[in-house]
Design a protein around this motif. Structure first.
Motif, PDB file in Angstrom:
ATOM      1  N   THR A  15      19.350 -21.285  21.486  1.00 57.92           N
ATOM      2  CA  THR A  15      17.914 -21.091  21.710  1.00 57.92           C
ATOM      3  C   THR A  15      17.123 -21.350  20.448  1.00 57.92           C
ATOM      4  OG1 THR A  15      18.344 -19.440  23.435  1.00 57.92           O
ATOM      5  CG2 THR A  15      16.152 -19.440  22.437  1.00 57.92           C
ATOM      6  N   THR A  19      14.556 -24.564  20.078  1.00 58.87           N
ATOM      7  CA  THR A  19      13.143 -24.257  19.837  1.00 58.87           C
ATOM      8  C   THR A  19      12.697 -24.789  18.486  1.00 58.87           C
ATOM      9  OG1 THR A  19      13.427 -22.248  21.154  1.00 58.87           O
ATOM     10  CG2 THR A  19      11.418 -22.422  19.818  1.00 58.87           C
ATOM     11  N   LEU A  74      10.531 -16.629  16.682  1.00 57.20           N
ATOM     12  CA  LEU A  74      11.546 -16.299  17.675  1.00 57.20           C
ATOM     13  C   LEU A  74      12.203 -14.948  17.409  1.00 57.20           C
ATOM     14  CD1 LEU A  74      13.363 -19.697  18.250  1.00 57.20           C
ATOM     15  CD2 LEU A  74      11.991 -18.424  19.889  1.00 57.20           C
TER      16      LEU A  74
END
Length: 279
Positions: A15, A19, A74
């Motif tokens: 992830t 991203t 994040l």
């Protein structure tokens, strides 16, 4: 269980990588981000690295700063989601089996996140390249969940103290890391930005003071009391050790550095206020 948190480790790593690959071209090396990195380098980062024994030129630091800032949002998002998952447990909303499972899911998520963080750090830098102080920080920061997460899930999944501990750690981290990332790009040489910086930094500090000091001490005492009453001597010895290690991280590193940062910029604000308003 082991497969579960390893899956989460891969999930968070993928992830963050995907991203970062999407967001990086949009902001990387932009003038405002580079200027923010230069301000941070001159306003303490350079001195801090020298004191920690880290050899890094200004340009190397700027490249690291920009890469790190891209993935920075994040981290609070991950903590925010996990903190939200703990809310049913701390409020005892619904079926105890469901909200206890959600709190345990948070622990597994955090274990996966921390494992991938350690692996990525050691992948990009060999232990010989990472200063001992940084390795020490990584150890104490990740030791609590990585070492006690699985045993507490197996033995104390329904314990309210565990649920509150997860909520405090995740919720406070979400607030503080988001504010820290945002305040990094504020130009504190301007009065308005400096006031915004101070307000947000005070909010962050107070949240951490409540969650990582006052309520933390209470929860640690509750855990020790539970282990003593249960005659869980292994938990009492090993668990207390890791709780004390993380207490040191909370008090001597997180809160102390946050307060020092506040003092520094409060002094800057006082100097600004002493200047004529037309400057």
């Amino acid at each position: 269980q082991i497969t579960s948190f390893l899956d989460r480790s891969v999930f968070w790593s993928v992830t963050f990588s995907i991203t970062g690959a999407i967001v990086r071209p949009l902001v990387y090396d932009k003038p405002w981000l580079r200027a923010a990195g230069e301000r941070e380098y001159e306003h303490g980062a350079k001195q801090g690295m020298e004191e920690a024994g880290i050899k890094c030129s200004k340009e190397e630091y700027l490249q690291w700063f920009m890469r790190n800032w891209v993935g920075g949002p994040l981290v609070p998002l991950q903590h925010l989601v996990d903190g939200a998952l703990c809310i049913p447990a701390v409020l005892k909303m619904g079926d105890p089996r469901v909200y206890s499972s959600l709190a345990c899911l948070v622990i597994m998520n955090e274990m996966g996140f921390e494992i991938q963080d350690v692996i990525k750090t050691l992948y990009f830098f060999t232990p010989a390249e990472v200063p001992s102080f940084v390795l020490f920080l990584i150890f104490i920061h990740h030791s609590l969940t990585t070492c006690l997460g699985l045993p507490t899930i197996l033995c104390y999944r329904s314990l309210s103290t565990l649920h509150w501990l997860c909520f405090d750690l995740q919720g406070a981290a979400a607030v503080s890391t988001f504010i820290y990332g945002y305040t990094k790009i504020l130009d504190v040489t301007k009065r308005g930005a400096l006031k915004q910086f101070l307000i947000l930094s005070w909010i962050s500090f107070l949240v951490m003071l409540i969650a990582r000091f006052f309520h933390w001490v209470y929860l640690v005492g509750e855990f020790i009391f539970v282990w003593y009453n249960d005659k869980a001597w292994a938990f009492l010895v090993v668990g207390t050790l890791f709780l004390l290690i993380f207490s040191y991280f909370n008090f001597a590193i997180v809160l102390k550095s946050m307060y020092g940062r506040l003092q520094k910029f409060m002094k800057m604000s006082a100097e600004h206020d002493s200047l004529p308003s037309n400057l």
